[in-house]
Design an enzyme around this catalytic site. Structure first.
Site, short mmCIF file in Angstrom:
data_model
loop_
_atom_site.label_atom_id
_atom_site.label_comp_id
_atom_site.label_asym_id
_atom_site.label_seq_id
_atom_site.Cartn_x
_atom_site.Cartn_y
_atom_site.Cartn_z
N ASP A 56 -10.19 1.67 -24.18
CA ASP A 56 -10.44 1.49 -22.75
C ASP A 56 -10.40 2.84 -22.06
O ASP A 56 -9.62 3.71 -22.45
CB ASP A 56 -9.30 0.70 -22.08
CG ASP A 56 -9.27 -0.76 -22.49
OD1 ASP A 56 -10.27 -1.25 -22.99
OD2 ASP A 56 -8.21 -1.38 -22.27
N GLU B 170 2.96 -7.03 8.11
CA GLU B 170 3.29 -5.62 7.91
C GLU B 170 4.25 -5.40 6.75
O GLU B 170 4.77 -4.31 6.57
CB GLU B 170 3.89 -5.02 9.19
CG GLU B 170 2.95 -5.04 10.39
CD GLU B 170 1.66 -4.24 10.15
OE1 GLU B 170 1.76 -3.09 9.71
OE2 GLU B 170 0.59 -4.82 10.39
N PRO C 56 0.83 -1.22 0.00
CA PRO C 56 0.00 0.00 0.00
C PRO C 56 0.86 1.27 0.00
O PRO C 56 0.36 2.34 -0.33
CB PRO C 56 -0.82 -0.12 1.29
CG PRO C 56 -0.20 -1.19 2.10
CD PRO C 56 0.61 -2.05 1.19
N ARG D 2 -4.13 -8.93 -20.43
CA ARG D 2 -5.07 -8.61 -21.51
C ARG D 2 -4.45 -7.68 -22.56
O ARG D 2 -5.01 -7.50 -23.63
CB ARG D 2 -6.38 -8.03 -20.96
CG ARG D 2 -6.24 -6.71 -20.28
CD ARG D 2 -7.54 -6.33 -19.60
NE ARG D 2 -8.57 -5.87 -20.54
CZ ARG D 2 -8.60 -4.67 -21.11
NH1 ARG D 2 -7.64 -3.78 -20.86
NH2 ARG D 2 -9.56 -4.34 -21.93
N1 ADE Z 1 -1.08 -4.89 0.10
C1 ADE Z 1 -2.01 -4.46 0.98
N2 ADE Z 1 -2.73 -3.45 0.47
C2 ADE Z 1 -2.25 -3.22 -0.79
C3 ADE Z 1 -2.57 -2.31 -1.82
N3 ADE Z 1 -3.54 -1.39 -1.69
N4 ADE Z 1 -1.86 -2.37 -2.97
C4 ADE Z 1 -0.88 -3.27 -3.12
N5 ADE Z 1 -0.52 -4.15 -2.18
C5 ADE Z 1 -1.20 -4.14 -1.02
#
Ligand code: ADE
Length: 270
Positions: free
Chosen positions: A175, A118, A91, A160
């Protein structure tokens, strides 16, 4: 294209056997290899995580199994594939976009390292960053329990785009987010038979056979949808790419051009 995925939940990646990606595999366009990270642990419990240095909640993935797993994957490469791009879902990564999907679809070999807990001990990223192109990538501003679902998302977006995977070669050119024709606009509504369903018909113009009018209508619909769902895309579009019909469509939707930089904007609150 070769894809390797190292995970503690290899079964989570089963959807890679299904539908578009599954077909690409059976046609030989994609060579997908899923590995179980625990195959590179040496204790009875197949431990892959430990407590974080410095304290704090959660657990961190230990570097040793990742190092052994990645060394194994790298050593299995064929000379023709060169070195892989290492894609690390997190994230805290850079956003995954259509542009990045297009870029990665041009690579012969991708290795994905979906983490749980984590995340992975930082030294793993540093170590392989010295040898490989490493991309830390986020699929959106939300936190998932692990990187496996992001791998499924990214692989589908990339697969794709590979030649011979989609039935109709032109179908990804317009797209939403595709660079080019409908650039930076969301696609509008689509319809198919029957011509009437539960008393609802088809917009007349789509039955007219008039290609020019249909294209114009689709673009107007795209402006309307983008205004509703992603006004930020219109605010940052290059005004020089819009023709006089586009400008009229935007004005109709309440947009006007900024006197200073010429970008399109709408009064606050709209
Ligand atoms: N792992 C946990 N959340 C994530 C996200 N939003 N994008 C990529 N990997 C992740």
């Amino acid at each position: 294209m070769r894809l390797d995925v190292v995970s503690i939940f290899p079964e989570y990646l089963e959807p890679l056997n299904v539908s578009l990606v599954g077909k690409a595999r059976s046609r030989g366009v994609l060579d997908v290899r899923v590995h179980d990270l625990r195959d590179w642990t040496h204790d009875r419990h197949h431990t892959v995580d430990d407590t974080p240095y410095g304290g704090g909640p959660g657990m961190v993935m230990k570097p040793e199994p990742w190092g052994e797993a990645l060394d194994h994957v790298l050593a299995s490469g064929e000379p023709a594939h060169g070195r892989p791009v290492l894609v690390v879902p997190t994230p805290s990564g850079r956003p995954f976009t259509q542009e990045l999907a297009v870029e990665l679809s041009g690579e012969p070999w991708l290795v994905f390292t979906p983490a749980r807990y984590e995340g992975i001990d930082r030294r793993v990223i540093e170590e392989y960053g010295e040898r490989l192109d490493v991309r830390e990538v986020s699929i959106g501003d939300y936190v998932l329990a692990g990187g496996e679902a992001p791998v499924l998302v990214m692989v589908e977006a990339i697969a794709r785009l590979l030649p011979g995977v989609l039935g109709n070669a032109a179908s990804h050119q317009d797209d939403s987010f595709a660079p080019g024709a409908m650039a930076d606009l969301l696609e509008g509504p689509v319809y198919t038979k029957p011509p009437e369903w539960r008393g609802r018909g088809i917009p007349e113009v789509l039955l007219s056979g008039h290609h020019g009018r249909i294209a114009r209508w689709r673009r107007d619909q795209a402006f309307a949808r983008t205004t509703d769902h992603r006004p930020d895309l219109i605010e940052r579009c290059d005004p020089d790419t819009l023709d006089k019909h586009d400008r009229a469509a935007l004005e109709e939707l309440g947009w006007h051009r900024d006197a200073e930089d010429g970008h399109w904007q709408r009064p606050a609150g709209e």
